[in-house]
Design a protein around this motif. Structure first.
Motif, PDB file in Angstrom:
ATOM      1  N   LEU A 265      -6.142  24.184  86.772  1.00 12.12           N
ATOM      2  CA  LEU A 265      -6.267  25.070  85.714  1.00 12.12           C
ATOM      3  C   LEU A 265      -6.466  26.567  86.003  1.00 12.12           C
ATOM      4  O   LEU A 265      -5.976  27.517  85.447  1.00 12.12           O
ATOM      5  CB  LEU A 265      -7.388  24.505  85.077  1.00 12.12           C
ATOM      6  CG  LEU A 265      -7.517  23.207  84.109  1.00 12.12           C
ATOM      7  CD1 LEU A 265      -8.643  22.919  83.696  1.00 12.12           C
ATOM      8  CD2 LEU A 265      -6.458  23.377  83.189  1.00 12.12           C
ATOM      9  N   ALA A 266      -7.022  26.849  87.262  1.00 10.28           N
ATOM     10  CA  ALA A 266      -6.913  28.248  87.876  1.00 10.28           C
ATOM     11  C   ALA A 266      -5.632  28.795  87.734  1.00 10.28           C
ATOM     12  O   ALA A 266      -5.385  29.952  87.340  1.00 10.28           O
ATOM     13  CB  ALA A 266      -7.638  28.188  89.277  1.00 10.28           C
ATOM     14  N   ALA A 267      -4.613  27.925  88.529  1.00  6.05           N
ATOM     15  CA  ALA A 267      -3.214  28.537  88.530  1.00  6.05           C
ATOM     16  C   ALA A 267      -2.686  28.881  87.081  1.00  6.05           C
ATOM     17  O   ALA A 267      -1.846  29.838  86.837  1.00  6.05           O
ATOM     18  CB  ALA A 267      -2.347  27.643  88.997  1.00  6.05           C
ATOM     19  N   ALA A 268      -2.834  27.778  86.232  1.00  2.22           N
ATOM     20  CA  ALA A 268      -2.431  28.048  84.990  1.00  2.22           C
ATOM     21  C   ALA A 268      -3.100  29.102  84.082  1.00  2.22           C
ATOM     22  O   ALA A 268      -2.300  29.666  83.255  1.00  2.22           O
ATOM     23  CB  ALA A 268      -2.604  26.354  84.099  1.00  2.22           C
ATOM     24  N   TYR A 269      -4.248  29.277  84.078  1.00  2.00           N
ATOM     25  CA  TYR A 269      -4.959  30.287  83.561  1.00  2.00           C
ATOM     26  C   TYR A 269      -4.465  31.616  83.884  1.00  2.00           C
ATOM     27  O   TYR A 269      -4.155  32.531  83.231  1.00  2.00           O
ATOM     28  CB  TYR A 269      -6.377  30.321  83.742  1.00  2.00           C
ATOM     29  CG  TYR A 269      -7.023  29.283  83.007  1.00  2.00           C
ATOM     30  CD1 TYR A 269      -6.948  29.099  81.526  1.00  2.00           C
ATOM     31  CD2 TYR A 269      -8.138  28.665  83.259  1.00  2.00           C
ATOM     32  CE1 TYR A 269      -7.562  28.268  80.891  1.00  2.00           C
ATOM     33  CE2 TYR A 269      -8.997  27.386  82.669  1.00  2.00           C
ATOM     34  CZ  TYR A 269      -8.688  27.678  81.224  1.00  2.00           C
ATOM     35  OH  TYR A 269      -9.485  26.801  80.520  1.00  2.00           O
ATOM     36  N   LEU A 270      -4.303  31.778  85.402  1.00  5.34           N
ATOM     37  CA  LEU A 270      -3.737  33.120  85.757  1.00  5.34           C
ATOM     38  C   LEU A 270      -2.229  33.401  85.494  1.00  5.34           C
ATOM     39  O   LEU A 270      -1.915  34.514  85.083  1.00  5.34           O
ATOM     40  CB  LEU A 270      -3.551  32.839  87.405  1.00  5.34           C
ATOM     41  CG  LEU A 270      -3.234  34.236  88.211  1.00  5.34           C
ATOM     42  CD1 LEU A 270      -4.343  35.246  87.689  1.00  5.34           C
ATOM     43  CD2 LEU A 270      -3.022  33.999  89.336  1.00  5.34           C
ATOM     44  N   LEU A 271      -1.316  32.405  85.207  1.00  3.64           N
ATOM     45  CA  LEU A 271      -0.234  32.558  84.666  1.00  3.64           C
ATOM     46  C   LEU A 271      -0.308  33.150  83.315  1.00  3.64           C
ATOM     47  O   LEU A 271       0.539  34.018  82.941  1.00  3.64           O
ATOM     48  CB  LEU A 271       0.896  31.297  84.645  1.00  3.64           C
ATOM     49  CG  LEU A 271       1.140  30.727  85.953  1.00  3.64           C
ATOM     50  CD1 LEU A 271       1.804  29.309  85.974  1.00  3.64           C
ATOM     51  CD2 LEU A 271       1.609  31.794  86.978  1.00  3.64           C
ATOM     52  N   VAL A 272      -1.005  32.619  82.411  1.00  3.97           N
ATOM     53  CA  VAL A 272      -1.031  32.996  81.123  1.00  3.97           C
ATOM     54  C   VAL A 272      -1.766  34.445  81.051  1.00  3.97           C
ATOM     55  O   VAL A 272      -1.376  35.317  80.238  1.00  3.97           O
ATOM     56  CB  VAL A 272      -2.080  32.109  80.332  1.00  3.97           C
ATOM     57  CG1 VAL A 272      -2.386  32.499  79.009  1.00  3.97           C
ATOM     58  CG2 VAL A 272      -1.464  30.713  80.185  1.00  3.97           C
ATOM     59  N   ILE A 273      -2.842  34.858  81.863  1.00  2.00           N
ATOM     60  CA  ILE A 273      -3.588  35.977  82.048  1.00  2.00           C
ATOM     61  C   ILE A 273      -2.505  36.917  82.409  1.00  2.00           C
ATOM     62  O   ILE A 273      -2.359  38.111  81.600  1.00  2.00           O
ATOM     63  CB  ILE A 273      -4.698  35.953  82.677  1.00  2.00           C
ATOM     64  CG1 ILE A 273      -5.784  35.145  82.000  1.00  2.00           C
ATOM     65  CG2 ILE A 273      -5.178  37.500  83.083  1.00  2.00           C
ATOM     66  CD1 ILE A 273      -6.927  34.895  83.244  1.00  2.00           C
ATOM     67  N   ALA A 274      -1.816  37.002  83.317  1.00  2.00           N
ATOM     68  CA  ALA A 274      -0.745  37.843  83.971  1.00  2.00           C
ATOM     69  C   ALA A 274       0.293  37.883  82.831  1.00  2.00           C
ATOM     70  O   ALA A 274       0.802  39.122  82.524  1.00  2.00           O
ATOM     71  CB  ALA A 274      -0.172  37.494  85.090  1.00  2.00           C
ATOM     72  N   ALA A 275       0.818  36.944  82.227  1.00  2.00           N
ATOM     73  CA  ALA A 275       1.913  37.177  81.111  1.00  2.00           C
ATOM     74  C   ALA A 275       1.662  37.851  80.014  1.00  2.00           C
ATOM     75  O   ALA A 275       2.232  38.714  79.434  1.00  2.00           O
ATOM     76  CB  ALA A 275       2.496  35.898  80.901  1.00  2.00           C
ATOM     77  N   ALA A 276       0.308  37.544  79.388  1.00  2.00           N
ATOM     78  CA  ALA A 276      -0.249  38.248  78.183  1.00  2.00           C
ATOM     79  C   ALA A 276      -0.574  39.777  78.725  1.00  2.00           C
ATOM     80  O   ALA A 276      -0.179  40.455  77.827  1.00  2.00           O
ATOM     81  CB  ALA A 276      -1.425  37.792  77.891  1.00  2.00           C
TER      82      ALA A 276
END
Length: 407
Positions: A265-276
């Motif tokens: 989930l840390a990796a998935a959260y980071l992808l969403v944060i950076a993309a947003a």
């Protein structure tokens, strides 16, 4: 908070000042996940079939705090002011978190004493007041008084460290920053065998509460923000990142061992944060930057601080704590708690958080000129649930778009 000035390459001029409203909106989603997790663990719903739905939806909801920690590191680096004094940075952070924290600390203690005649543990109360409780592995102490404030204890540690680390972050090679991003999920997985190094009664504290361990997520956000700031971030767009996150959530909750949840989930959260963040800087439309979502994100810090206290107090008064409510009364109570907590959070945000943050924070210093003209904007991100703030003028090879200001 001093750092190395941004070096602007001719082919990559600094982008005008922008804000990250999508990250503010996403804060509400994270706060809602934490709320759902606590609603499930408190067993507000007595009907097994209805409780099963809550468990299915929010089993991983506690990871919403992980989102807050990653986001905190990301936005603090993204919005860092070159030349800012450390004491001004620390004062702004304290002015942001302490008014709400102090009010809730007093409310929880007074309610416990006057309404329920609960005994007061002076050591736990003082640790909680000073936000030192996350350093105490004694069972019950790190979740003392207003239990959710343990995360603020971690954030306070992050805030202390960042001004010393930021100059190194600014000078770090992209390969080093990428190494941090990749290494953090691996280190989170390594915590599970590593917890054997601490006494058995402290394993939960070590993996879930200890500020040094929880700072891994913060530094992951720090590294990603610096990469995006330089135009070196390489990740999926917001749509693809969101699909990856949903898929990760479903797969993790159904088929993946619990030891791997936090890392995935840390990796998935980071992808969403950076993309947003990248979408906001480019001026792209996202579902998270609408006025309602941004407002929900703005009040999410207050919502996070009040929600457990309100639910526990009401359930204790009704003598239903740990028992739940039968039939449809359970789900209706969850919705009712959501609305009541949201209303109280709005009041706390409007009449405590906003005015006292302005009053207690340092005077606004003139912003230094940014390379290529303009000024370096920004007020760093807040703690779990608080509003995302201004972004700097980063290096980036893509088109320059100023995102309309909206907190």
């Amino acid at each position: 908070m001093t750092s190395t000035p941004t070096v602007v390459r001719p082919e990559s001029p600094a982008r005008p000042a922008s804000r990250l409203p999508s990250l503010t909106g996403l804060r509400w989603i994270a706060a809602l996940l934490v709320f759902g997790y606590h609603a499930g663990t408190m067993r507000i719903v007595a009907e097994p079939d209805y409780q099963a739905v809550i468990d299915w939806l929010f089993t991983l909801g506690l990871s919403g705090v992980e989102f807050f920690f990653i986001l905190s590191g990301f936005v603090l680096v993204w919005s860092a002011r070159d030349g800012d004094r450390r004491r001004d940075f620390w004062r702004r952070r304290l002015a942001k978190i302490y008014p709400n924290h102090l009010l809730m600390w007093a409310a929880v203690l007074l309610t416990g004493v006057w309404v329920f005649a609960d005994p007061v543990n002076p050591r736990a109360a003082v640790e909680n007041l000073l936000l030192l409780q996350a350093w105490d592995p004694t069972p019950g102490y790190f979740y003392s008084v207003n239990s959710v404030s343990w995360s603020l204890s971690c954030e306070l540690f992050f805030y202390f460290c960042l001004p010393f680390a930021l100059p190194l972050v600014r000078r770090a090679r992209p390969g080093v920053l990428w190494a941090v991003v990749v290494a953090v999920p691996l280190l989170i997985v390594a915590l599970w065998p590593g917890q054997r190094l601490v006494p058995q009664e402290s394993t939960w504290w070590f993996t879930q509460v200890f500020p040094v361990v929880r700072s891994l997520e913060f530094w992951m956000g720090v590294a990603a923000a610096e990469l995006l700031r330089r135009g070196r971030w390489r990740g999926p767009g917001l749509t693809a990142a969101s699909v990856i996150f949903v898929a990760t959530w479903v797969v993790a909750s159904q088929w993946i061992r619990a030891e791997l949840w936090a890392a995935l989930l840390a990796a998935a959260y980071l992808l969403v944060i950076a993309a947003a963040a990248d979408a906001d800087v480019r001026g792209a439309r996202t579902p998270w930057r609408s006025r309602p979502m941004v407002w929900l994100g703005e009040v999410s810090f207050a919502f996070y601080l009040v929600h457990v206290f309100v639910m526990v107090t009401v359930l204790r008064l009704a003598d239903r704590l740990g028992v739940g409510l039968p039939g449809w009364w359970g789900p209706l109570a969850v919705v009712g708690f959501l609305l009541v907590n949201l209303g109280l959070a709005a009041l706390l945000h409007r009449w405590v958080e906003m005015p006292l943050t302005r009053r207690l924070g340092p005077p606004r210093r003139p912003r230094p000129p940014a390379p290529g003209g303009g000024t370096v904007p920004g007020d760093p991100a807040g703690p779990p649930g608080s509003a995302t703030t201004a972004a700097p003028a980063p290096e980036h090879p893509r088109e320059q778009v100023a995102v309309p200001e909206r907190r």
